[in-house]
Motif scaffolding. Structure first.
Motif, PDB file in Angstrom:
ATOM      1  N   ALA A   1      -4.863  -5.885  -0.090  1.00  0.00           N
ATOM      2  CA  ALA A   1      -5.935  -6.747   0.239  1.00  0.00           C
ATOM      3  C   ALA A   1      -5.265  -8.038   0.475  1.00  0.00           C
TER       4      ALA A   1
ATOM      5  N   TRP B   1       0.917  -1.274  -0.059  1.00  0.00           N
ATOM      6  CA  TRP B   1      -0.168  -0.394  -0.244  1.00  0.00           C
ATOM      7  C   TRP B   1       1.176   1.442   0.386  1.00  0.00           C
TER       8      TRP B   1
ATOM      9  N   SER C   1      -6.028 -10.268   3.874  1.00  0.00           N
ATOM     10  CA  SER C   1      -7.194 -10.914   4.097  1.00  0.00           C
ATOM     11  C   SER C   1      -6.770 -12.657   3.396  1.00  0.00           C
TER      12      SER C   1
END
Length: 400
Positions: A179, A84, A183
């Motif tokens: 993501a 990120w 996850s």
């Protein structure tokens, strides 16, 4: 748990490969337009090159500290946050209103890249046993290669929309990759407790291990040749020496990437069944021989063949050295992984600079010969690994 060649790869390894695909797609989209965007600020060629080098330079500078970050917050979070950071820096590059803003954001992207690259490698090695390290490394490298092939094609379309569109696309792919990390990835059981305990194998012991030294030399050679000499000079050969259209450089690289991707499964299986040493030796010799012959290719067809041979060698060097690193660095923490990554970064920084100087002073043969010499030295270093250290289930040993 007893690992065998037929054991399915863990979900974490598969998801690391998926995340690598998204990272590489975005990288492939953005990199071709970065120098053009930098040039739009009216700066010199040196300053354009500085923007390209700033990313790798920051990766090299931050790598020694990545182990502490991952030990504190875990590999999964380090990977996700790093992705990120690169995504945010890419979007900010697209919004840059001056050259110095572009340079700053590009350098910050290198910080995030070091975080996720080193932690992803450490997590990959921690998620499988010795008998699956070759296959796992091959799948992970395959994700990067497939993304790298798709990226430039998408980038060409986006560049017709605007010069900054690829930067935002790269940011989007890294949001997706991050993501996935948060996850779908999972740290090995007991990682937090293990991080609180001092490594049972010292860095000095790892450095004394011939497997680690050979792996680092191969990493340096791959950075020097693949991301340096090859990327910088092959397009010049296509246009200058062979008189072909510049588009043929992209076609040649794409065909070579296909050959490399196709060779990865076999390279991974060979690494796990035959051992790291023979695969590293064969890969180093193939890569060195094809590199040495490349500047003397008389036509485009033979140049593509040579690049494909290099791709097969690179497939071997994308799997066996990583597996050898895992064998040598077991119970030594993440610092050896950081050093291995830094060796590749250093090669990718020095390679383009040295290639330019050698090509200007002594010709293309000398420039490509420098890369061939390093790859050959890596093959020799691999050949010197004692047979007792090249077993599939080998445990680290102290070697003097």
């Amino acid at each position: 748990m007893k690992w065998t060649l037929r054991t399915p790869l863990p979900r974490t390894v598969v998801m690391l490969a998926v995340a690598a695909f998204f990272v590489a797609v975005g990288f492939g989209v953005m990199i071709p337009v970065l120098p053009i965007f930098a040039a739009s600020f009216g700066v010199t060629n040196f300053m354009i090159g500085l923007v390209v080098s700033a990313f790798a330079g920051m990766r090299l500078a931050i790598s020694p500290f990545c182990r502490r970050i991952s030990d504190r917050i875990g590999h999964r979070r380090t990977i996700g946050i790093g992705m990120w950071i690169v995504g945010a820096s890419s979007a900010l590059c697209g919004l840059a209103g001056s050259y110095w803003e572009l340079l700053l954001w590009r350098a910050i992207g290198g910080l995030g890249s070091a975080m996720f690259t080193i932690s992803a490698t450490a997590l990959l090695l921690a998620s499988v046993g010795p008998e699956l390290r070759g296959r796992a490394s091959g799948l992970y490298q395959g994700g990067f290669l497939l993304g790298g092939m798709a990226g430039p094609a998408i980038g060409g379309l986006l560049a017709t929309v605007s010069l900054t569109a690829p930067f935002y696309f790269y940011a989007g792919t890294l949001v997706v990759a991050g993501a996935i990390a948060f996850s779908q990835l999972h740290d090995p059981p007991g990682m937090a407790e293990a991080a609180a305990v001092a490594p049972t194998r010292s860095l000095r012991e790892v450095v004394a291990d011939s497997r680690f030294r050979a792996a680092c030399l191969m990493s340096f050679g791959q950075g020097w040749q693949s991301f340096g000499v090859r990327s910088a000079l092959v397009p010049l050969l296509v246009v200058g020496a062979l008189g072909s259209d510049p588009s043929w450089a992209g076609i040649a690289f794409a065909i070579a990437a296909i050959a490399q991707t196709a060779a990865l499964p076999a390279a991974g299986r060979a690494t796990d069944t035959l051992g790291r040493r023979p695969v590293m030796v064969v890969g180093g010799l193939l890569a060195a021989a094809s590199t040495l012959a490349t500047p003397f290719a008389p036509n485009m067809q033979l140049l593509i063949v040579l690049l494909c041979v290099y791709g097969v060698g690179a497939a071997a060097l994308g799997t066996a050295p990583t597996a050898a690193l895992g064998d040598a660095a077991k119970d030594a923490g993440s610092q050896p992984v950081a050093i291995y990554s830094m060796a590749g970064d250093l090669g990718s920084i020095l390679g383009p600079l040295a290639a330019g100087v050698l090509a200007d002073s002594w010709g293309m043969g000398a420039a490509f010969g420098s890369g061939a010499a390093i790859l050959l030295a890596g093959a020799v270093a691999a050949a010197l690994i004692p047979a007792r250290l090249d077993r599939r289930n080998s445990e680290p040993e102290t070697v003097g």
